[in-house]
Scaffold this motif. Structure first.
Motif, PDB file in Angstrom:
ATOM      1  N   VAL A  39     -17.873  11.119  15.598  1.00 31.96           N
ATOM      2  CA  VAL A  39     -18.254  11.105  17.006  1.00 31.96           C
ATOM      3  C   VAL A  39     -16.981  10.872  17.814  1.00 31.96           C
ATOM      4  CG1 VAL A  39     -19.583   9.896  18.770  1.00 31.96           C
ATOM      5  CG2 VAL A  39     -20.569  10.262  16.511  1.00 31.96           C
ATOM      6  N   LYS A  40     -16.773  11.695  18.817  1.00 41.85           N
ATOM      7  CA  LYS A  40     -15.578  11.613  19.668  1.00 41.85           C
ATOM      8  C   LYS A  40     -16.034  11.151  21.049  1.00 41.85           C
ATOM      9  CE  LYS A  40     -12.485  15.025  21.642  1.00 41.85           C
ATOM     10  NZ  LYS A  40     -12.050  16.412  21.584  1.00 41.85           N
ATOM     11  N   ASN A  62     -22.905   0.585  10.727  1.00 39.35           N
ATOM     12  CA  ASN A  62     -22.762   1.888  10.059  1.00 39.35           C
ATOM     13  C   ASN A  62     -21.838   2.832  10.814  1.00 39.35           C
ATOM     14  OD1 ASN A  62     -24.452   1.161   7.940  1.00 39.35           O
ATOM     15  ND2 ASN A  62     -26.256   1.733   9.106  1.00 39.35           N
ATOM     16  N   SER A  63     -20.770   2.287  11.377  1.00 34.87           N
ATOM     17  CA  SER A  63     -19.768   3.121  12.039  1.00 34.87           C
ATOM     18  C   SER A  63     -18.392   2.511  11.790  1.00 34.87           C
ATOM     19  CB  SER A  63     -20.039   3.209  13.540  1.00 34.87           C
ATOM     20  OG  SER A  63     -19.877   1.959  14.159  1.00 34.87           O
ATOM     21  N   ILE A  64     -17.377   3.381  11.756  1.00 31.34           N
ATOM     22  CA  ILE A  64     -16.001   2.924  11.569  1.00 31.34           C
ATOM     23  C   ILE A  64     -15.124   3.639  12.583  1.00 31.34           C
ATOM     24  CG2 ILE A  64     -14.005   2.883  10.023  1.00 31.34           C
ATOM     25  CD1 ILE A  64     -15.878   2.802   7.677  1.00 31.34           C
ATOM     26  N   LEU A  65     -14.408   2.869  13.394  1.00 34.16           N
ATOM     27  CA  LEU A  65     -13.421   3.446  14.303  1.00 34.16           C
ATOM     28  C   LEU A  65     -12.236   3.880  13.448  1.00 34.16           C
ATOM     29  CD1 LEU A  65     -12.353   4.029  17.179  1.00 34.16           C
ATOM     30  CD2 LEU A  65     -11.451   1.695  17.174  1.00 34.16           C
ATOM     31  N   ILE A  66     -11.974   5.200  13.403  1.00 32.81           N
ATOM     32  CA  ILE A  66     -10.917   5.679  12.513  1.00 32.81           C
ATOM     33  C   ILE A  66      -9.640   6.073  13.238  1.00 32.81           C
ATOM     34  CG2 ILE A  66     -12.409   6.350  10.612  1.00 32.81           C
ATOM     35  CD1 ILE A  66     -12.310   9.218  11.620  1.00 32.81           C
ATOM     36  N   GLU A 103     -25.629   7.087  21.187  1.00 35.23           N
ATOM     37  CA  GLU A 103     -26.101   6.346  22.363  1.00 35.23           C
ATOM     38  C   GLU A 103     -25.421   4.982  22.474  1.00 35.23           C
ATOM     39  OE1 GLU A 103     -27.960   7.382  24.954  1.00 35.23           O
ATOM     40  OE2 GLU A 103     -27.792   9.327  23.960  1.00 35.23           O
ATOM     41  N   LYS A 104     -25.273   4.289  21.355  1.00 37.23           N
ATOM     42  CA  LYS A 104     -24.600   2.974  21.362  1.00 37.23           C
ATOM     43  C   LYS A 104     -23.135   3.122  21.764  1.00 37.23           C
ATOM     44  CE  LYS A 104     -27.786   0.145  20.305  1.00 37.23           C
ATOM     45  NZ  LYS A 104     -28.208  -0.833  21.298  1.00 37.23           N
ATOM     46  N   MET A 105     -22.457   4.157  21.253  1.00 33.79           N
ATOM     47  CA  MET A 105     -21.058   4.392  21.611  1.00 33.79           C
ATOM     48  C   MET A 105     -20.945   4.767  23.088  1.00 33.79           C
ATOM     49  SD  MET A 105     -19.131   3.634  19.147  1.00 33.79           S
ATOM     50  CE  MET A 105     -17.643   4.230  19.924  1.00 33.79           C
ATOM     51  N   LYS A 106     -21.909   5.522  23.600  1.00 35.99           N
ATOM     52  CA  LYS A 106     -21.904   5.888  25.013  1.00 35.99           C
ATOM     53  C   LYS A 106     -22.003   4.632  25.889  1.00 35.99           C
ATOM     54  CE  LYS A 106     -25.126   8.616  26.845  1.00 35.99           C
ATOM     55  NZ  LYS A 106     -25.979   9.774  27.105  1.00 35.99           N
ATOM     56  N   GLU A 107     -22.834   3.669  25.472  1.00 37.76           N
ATOM     57  CA  GLU A 107     -22.961   2.408  26.216  1.00 37.76           C
ATOM     58  C   GLU A 107     -21.629   1.657  26.250  1.00 37.76           C
ATOM     59  OE1 GLU A 107     -26.070   0.084  24.445  1.00 37.76           O
ATOM     60  OE2 GLU A 107     -27.572   1.655  24.777  1.00 37.76           O
ATOM     61  N   LEU A 108     -20.878   1.730  25.139  1.00 42.45           N
ATOM     62  CA  LEU A 108     -19.602   1.027  25.059  1.00 42.45           C
ATOM     63  C   LEU A 108     -18.489   1.710  25.869  1.00 42.45           C
ATOM     64  CD1 LEU A 108     -19.409   0.123  21.253  1.00 42.45           C
ATOM     65  CD2 LEU A 108     -19.733  -1.463  23.158  1.00 42.45           C
ATOM     66  N   THR A 109     -18.512   3.036  25.942  1.00 44.30           N
ATOM     67  CA  THR A 109     -17.366   3.753  26.510  1.00 44.30           C
ATOM     68  C   THR A 109     -17.581   4.263  27.922  1.00 44.30           C
ATOM     69  OG1 THR A 109     -18.084   5.825  25.486  1.00 44.30           O
ATOM     70  CG2 THR A 109     -16.534   4.465  24.235  1.00 44.30           C
ATOM     71  N   MET A 110     -18.802   4.351  28.385  1.00 42.25           N
ATOM     72  CA  MET A 110     -19.063   4.855  29.730  1.00 42.25           C
ATOM     73  C   MET A 110     -18.974   3.716  30.743  1.00 42.25           C
ATOM     74  SD  MET A 110     -19.749   8.051  29.527  1.00 42.25           S
ATOM     75  CE  MET A 110     -20.182   9.272  28.323  1.00 42.25           C
ATOM     76  N   SER A 111     -18.753   4.050  31.988  1.00 39.33           N
ATOM     77  CA  SER A 111     -18.675   3.064  33.057  1.00 39.33           C
ATOM     78  C   SER A 111     -20.037   2.458  33.318  1.00 39.33           C
ATOM     79  CB  SER A 111     -18.164   3.702  34.343  1.00 39.33           C
ATOM     80  OG  SER A 111     -16.873   4.185  34.150  1.00 39.33           O
ATOM     81  N   ASN A 112     -20.047   1.192  33.691  1.00 41.01           N
ATOM     82  CA  ASN A 112     -21.314   0.508  34.021  1.00 41.01           C
ATOM     83  C   ASN A 112     -21.803   0.928  35.387  1.00 41.01           C
ATOM     84  OD1 ASN A 112     -21.437  -0.910  31.634  1.00 41.01           O
ATOM     85  ND2 ASN A 112     -20.212  -2.584  32.439  1.00 41.01           N
TER      86      ASN A 112
END
Length: 112
Positions: A39-40, A62-66, A103-112
């Motif tokens: 996922v990018k 179940n994810s790894i930042l590579i 969806e979880k990554m989108k919550e972390l990287t998108m603006s609030n």
């Protein structure tokens, strides 16, 4: 020898040892029977992970930042790597969880 002495003097882990440990973790993840995908995600200015250290982020299970792409740089992230706005995060995930993890990554990287 200079690299080893420099890392020892600075109190950091030797780069080859750090890379070997990271590759071992990724290999174990890839050796699982589940298919994986990458996922990018771009990091926006006011997102929860902007200006945070990798070790302080609560990453989805179940994810790894590579990899982190920062302009022309490709960064292998460590705990003390600071995430900056404009970075692009590459996260390895299992395909059967990709929707949830996206969806979880989108919550972390998108603006609030």
């Amino acid at each position: 020898m200079i690299a080893y002495l420099s890392s020892d003097w600075l109190g950091s882990q030797p780069i080859y040892q750090a890379l070997a440990e990271r590759l071992t973790r990724i290999k174990r993840y890839l050796d699982s029977k589940e298919p994986t995908d990458i996922v990018k995600m771009p990091v926006y200015e006011f997102s929860p992970v902007a200006h945070e250290f990798v070790k302080n982020v609560k990453w989805p299970g179940n994810s790894i930042l590579i990899t982190i792409k920062r302009g022309n740089l490709t960064i292998i992230p460590k705990g003390k790597t600071k995430i900056k706005p404009g970075d692009v995060l590459y996260v390895l995930v299992h395909k059967n969880n990709i929707g949830y993890l996206y969806e979880k990554m989108k919550e972390l990287t998108m603006s609030n």
